[in-house]
Design a protein around this motif. Sequence first.
Motif, PDB file in Angstrom:
ATOM      1  N   TYR A 128     -40.640  73.955 -66.848  1.00 10.27           N
ATOM      2  CA  TYR A 128     -39.528  73.608 -67.737  1.00 10.27           C
ATOM      3  C   TYR A 128     -38.266  74.327 -67.272  1.00 10.27           C
ATOM      4  CZ  TYR A 128     -42.937  72.026 -71.350  1.00 10.27           C
ATOM      5  OH  TYR A 128     -43.934  71.396 -72.063  1.00 10.27           O
ATOM      6  N   MET A 172     -33.576  66.530 -66.119  1.00  8.25           N
ATOM      7  CA  MET A 172     -32.704  67.680 -65.836  1.00  8.25           C
ATOM      8  C   MET A 172     -31.220  67.297 -65.997  1.00  8.25           C
ATOM      9  SD  MET A 172     -34.964  69.903 -65.260  1.00  8.25           S
ATOM     10  CE  MET A 172     -36.653  69.384 -65.596  1.00  8.25           C
ATOM     11  N   LEU A 222     -39.362  65.328 -69.111  1.00 12.78           N
ATOM     12  CA  LEU A 222     -38.136  66.050 -69.406  1.00 12.78           C
ATOM     13  C   LEU A 222     -37.184  65.831 -68.241  1.00 12.78           C
ATOM     14  CD1 LEU A 222     -39.781  69.392 -70.564  1.00 12.78           C
ATOM     15  CD2 LEU A 222     -39.061  67.489 -72.015  1.00 12.78           C
ATOM     16  N   VAL A 266     -36.751  70.175 -75.360  1.00 18.63           N
ATOM     17  CA  VAL A 266     -38.202  70.264 -75.197  1.00 18.63           C
ATOM     18  C   VAL A 266     -38.904  70.523 -76.527  1.00 18.63           C
ATOM     19  CG1 VAL A 266     -38.189  72.723 -74.614  1.00 18.63           C
ATOM     20  CG2 VAL A 266     -40.042  71.270 -73.798  1.00 18.63           C
ATOM     21  N   LEU A 296     -34.118  68.324 -70.849  1.00 18.26           N
ATOM     22  CA  LEU A 296     -34.839  69.599 -70.768  1.00 18.26           C
ATOM     23  C   LEU A 296     -34.604  70.473 -71.990  1.00 18.26           C
ATOM     24  CD1 LEU A 296     -36.483  71.731 -69.153  1.00 18.26           C
ATOM     25  CD2 LEU A 296     -34.301  72.437 -68.115  1.00 18.26           C
ATOM     26  N   GLU A 339     -34.640  73.974 -64.284  1.00 16.79           N
ATOM     27  CA  GLU A 339     -33.917  73.191 -63.298  1.00 16.79           C
ATOM     28  C   GLU A 339     -34.387  73.476 -61.876  1.00 16.79           C
ATOM     29  OE1 GLU A 339     -29.656  72.595 -65.603  1.00 16.79           O
ATOM     30  OE2 GLU A 339     -29.964  74.396 -64.379  1.00 16.79           O
TER      31      GLU A 339
END
Length: 324
Positions: free
Chosen positions: A94, A324, A322, A304, A301, A96
């Motif tokens: 989770y 980015m 998810l 979440v 993201l 970048e």
Amino acid sequence: MATTMIIAEHGGPEMFKPEDREIGDPGAGEIRIRHEAAGLNFIDVYQRTGLYPMELPHALGMEAAGVVEAVGEGVTHLKEGDRAAYASAPPGAYCEARVMPAAQVCKLPDAISFEEGAAMMLKGLTVQYLFHRTTPISKGDTVLFHAAAGGVGLIACQWARDEGIRLIGTAGTDEKCRLAEEHGAETCINYRDEDWPARVRELTDGKGVHVVMDAVGKDTFEGSLNSLRPLGMMISFGNASGPVPPFNIAELGGKGSLKITRPTLFTHIADHATCQEMAGMLMSKVESGAVKIRIDQRFPLTDVAEAHRTLEARKTTGSTVLTM
């Protein structure tokens, strides 16, 4: 710097907090990867709640896809600029970007999108070990698969159809049952409306199935055992409804010398070569069109927590990613 969603203590979805982290350079046996998408799985929920305890604070997430930015010493199967995807420990997808062990990261073919890569690795490798590495399953055998309209389930339905295996599914709504059948389940039983163990017996002429694949856990465990034929195999590979309570192992003898196992994906992919071989089979099925990766939910993201709430409420179908 890269935004990373972490938890500082176990609890509900509200535990997630964003944190900007320095990424650094990969060491020996590591890569740095910049994510395009990350996958969502029930194991993430187990880790967040503390069912699977972990040292905190920690980022969560076990699968993602993106572009390799740098490789450390000794890494030969990947290079800078490669498209890649993985299901791998330790948690931390989770985010970048991250530095992580390279052994379980796999090259992603151009024909498979980053979102598909992020959605398919943990779920697809799970299906691979369920059908090929846990117990012998032959063409024409019958499998009972719970949560057949979920991310793992829809891959399993297609996998079974491609290999000539009869798959009976269960799901919680008529809509989900139709979805499972569209993806290859011979029949899908709405477990809220039917006595599903009795229906399984009816569908198998009273014999029961050869194998049960059950990631639901507590709510389906007893019925799953009662759905097996003598010498059948129960694969309990998840706890979506809660952990399976203790039971008397002698019951397995009384129900027909049944077998039971509780595998985890990360045992199967611990060896680098084995992981790459399993991923190769999965990617071949996706590239050929035999297995299509259905993504029905997308969340940024930083949302979440809402993604976890939706998953736990069993409001999802197919896979969730998810972005980015």
